[in-house]
Design an enzyme around this catalytic site. Structure first.
Site, PDB file in Angstrom:
ATOM      1  N   ASP A 105       0.971  -1.105   0.125  1.00 35.94           N
ATOM      2  CA  ASP A 105       0.159  -0.075   0.037  1.00 35.94           C
ATOM      3  C   ASP A 105       0.842   1.368  -0.019  1.00 35.94           C
ATOM      4  OD1 ASP A 105      -2.892   1.070   0.562  1.00 35.94           O
ATOM      5  OD2 ASP A 105      -1.774   1.980   2.044  1.00 35.94           O
ATOM      6  N   HIS A 307      -6.642  -6.454  -1.321  1.00 34.90           N
ATOM      7  CA  HIS A 307      -5.959  -5.381  -0.952  1.00 34.90           C
ATOM      8  C   HIS A 307      -4.808  -5.678   0.095  1.00 34.90           C
ATOM      9  CE1 HIS A 307      -4.203  -1.486  -1.062  1.00 34.90           C
ATOM     10  NE2 HIS A 307      -4.407  -1.220   0.321  1.00 34.90           N
TER      11      HIS A 307
END
Length: 330
Positions: A105, A307
C-alpha cells in the site's frame, strides 16, 4: 506466529523517533518491511518470523505518523523525500550497508522510491498492491484528476479534507478497522470479481462504502482487530491521513525523478481483487511495467486476493519473498 521472537525497539532517526518490530539475528542480511494505511508493524506479523527463520534480520517500522512512532503536526513533513529519508536513516542507524525493502500500500511507493533513488543501498525491492511510479502525464495534479473523474467522491479527496476522515475513523476505531480490512478483502463477496471504486457515500462519509460486518474473513480475527486498535491508541489516524495530503506535493516533486530507471531487481505482487487494480488506467499501466522497468520480475497476481496482500495470502507472499531474496546478490 512462530518460535522466532519478535522484538520491539524505539530509535531516533531523521529528526523523529520510530518504533520498529524486528526478528532474526542482528548481523543477518537486512530486510525492511514498510506498511500502508491504516496499518502498522502488525501487518507484517506473518512475514517477520518466516523471514527471520530463513536467515534474515527483518525490521518492520511504524512509519512516521503511525501507531507508536512520532507523528509530526506539520503536514508538509510527510512527503516522499521525508519517508525515504526515514528508511535510509533507519538502516544506517542499524548498521546495514545494504538492504532489501518490501512495501505494501503506501509503503510500496516508499519502497520503490528508496530503490530508485538509492540503488547503492538497496539490493532489491518488492511492492505489494501499488506498482512502481508511472511516467508523469500532463500538468494536472492527481487530486484534481480524481476530483474531476468522481465528482469529489474519490477517497483520496475525502481523506485530504482537514479533520473529516480523522474524526470519522477515530469515532469508533474497532468499526474502522473492521470496515477497512473486511471491506477491501478478496474474501468479501462484493469484491468478486472486482471491487467497486472507493467513493464516499451520499452523506459524505466513507466507512459506509465498506462492509463493516462482524463476520470477518478467515485470515482476520477479533484478536487482530484488537491489536490494530491498541496500536493506534497513541496517534489515531491523522498522521497516516497526512500521507494522502501530500499527494499533490509528491507529484510536484516527482518531476525531479520522472522516468528514473530502476537498476536493482524488483517484483510487483497484486491481488486480482485489489481495489488499486481498478483505478482508472491501471490495467494498461500494469501491462506496461516490463517495458518501463526491465529489472522487474514478472508480476505475480494472486487469485482471489484483495488489498491486504501479505495478510490475506501470507504463505504465498512469504514464498515469493524468500524466492526473490534468495536470488539477490550480496
Amino acid at each position: 506466529m512462530s518460535a522466532q521472537a519478535i522484538e520491539h525497539h524505539d530509535i531516533r532517526v531523521n529528526g523523529i523517533t520510530l518504533h520498529y518490530a524486528a526478528a532474526g539475528e542482528p548481523d543477518a542480511p537486512l530486510v525492511v518491511l514498510l506498511h500502508g494505511f491504516p496499518e502498522c508493524w502488525y501487518s507484517w506479523r506473518h512475514q517477520l518470523p518466516a523471514l527471520a527463520a530463513a536467515g534474515y534480520r527483518v525490521v518492520a517500522p511504524d512509519q512516521r505518523g503511525f501507531a507508536r512512532s512520532d507523528a509530526p503536526a506539520d503536514v508538509g513533513l510527510y512527503s516522499l523525500p521525508h519517508l525515504v529519508g526515514d528508511v535510509v536513516s533507519l538502516t544506517r542507524a542499524l548498521g546495514a550497508e545494504r538492504f532489501a525493502v518490501v512495501g505494501h500500500d503506501w509503503g510500496a511507493p516508499v519502497a520503490w522510491q528508496t530503490a530508485l533513488l538509492r540503488p547503492d543501498l538497496v539490493r532489491g525491492v518488492v511492492g505489494l498492491s501499488v506498482a512502481p511510479p508511472f511516467p508523469r502525464q500532463g500538468d494536472t495534479p492527481p487530486l484534481a484528476v480524481m476530483d474531476a473523474l468522481f465528482g469529489g467522491r474519490f477517497y483520496w479527496n475525502y481523506f485530504c479534507r482537514p479533520g473529516l476522515a480523522d474524526a470519522e475513523f477515530a469515532a469508533d476505531p474497532d468499526r474502522t478497522f473492521r470496515a477497512f480490512l473486511n471491506g477491501a478483502s478478496g474474501d468479501n463477496p462484493r469484491n468478486d470479481p472486482q471491487p467497486p471504486q472507493p467513493l464516499t457515500q451520499p452523506d459524505g462519509t466513507f466507512l459506509g462504502h465498506l462492509d463493516d460486518s462482524k463476520n470477518l474473513p478467515s485470515w482476520l480475527t477479533d484478536t487482530d482487530i484488537a491489536a490494530f486498535v491498541a496500536e493506534y491508541a497513541k496517534n489515531g489516524f491523522t498522521g497516516g491521513l497526512n500521507w494522502y495530503r501530500n499527494l499533490d506535493r509528491n507529484w510536484e516533486l516527482s518531476a525531479a525523478w520522472d522516468r528514473l530507471p530502476l537498476t536493482v531487481p524488483g517484483r510487483y505482487i497484486l491481488g486480482d481483487r485489489d481495489l488499486v487494480g481498478t483505478f482508472p488506467g491501471m490495467a494498461d499501466a500494469i501491462a506496461a511495467l516490463p517495458q518501463l522497468y526491465p529489472t522487474l520480475q514478472p508480476t505475480l497476481t494472486l487469485p482471489g486476493c484483495g488489498h491486504w496482500t501479505q495478510q490475506e495470502r501470507p504463505e504465498e507472499v512469504n514464498a515469493a519473498l524468500l524466492e526473490f531474496l534468495a536470488g539477490l546478490d550480496e
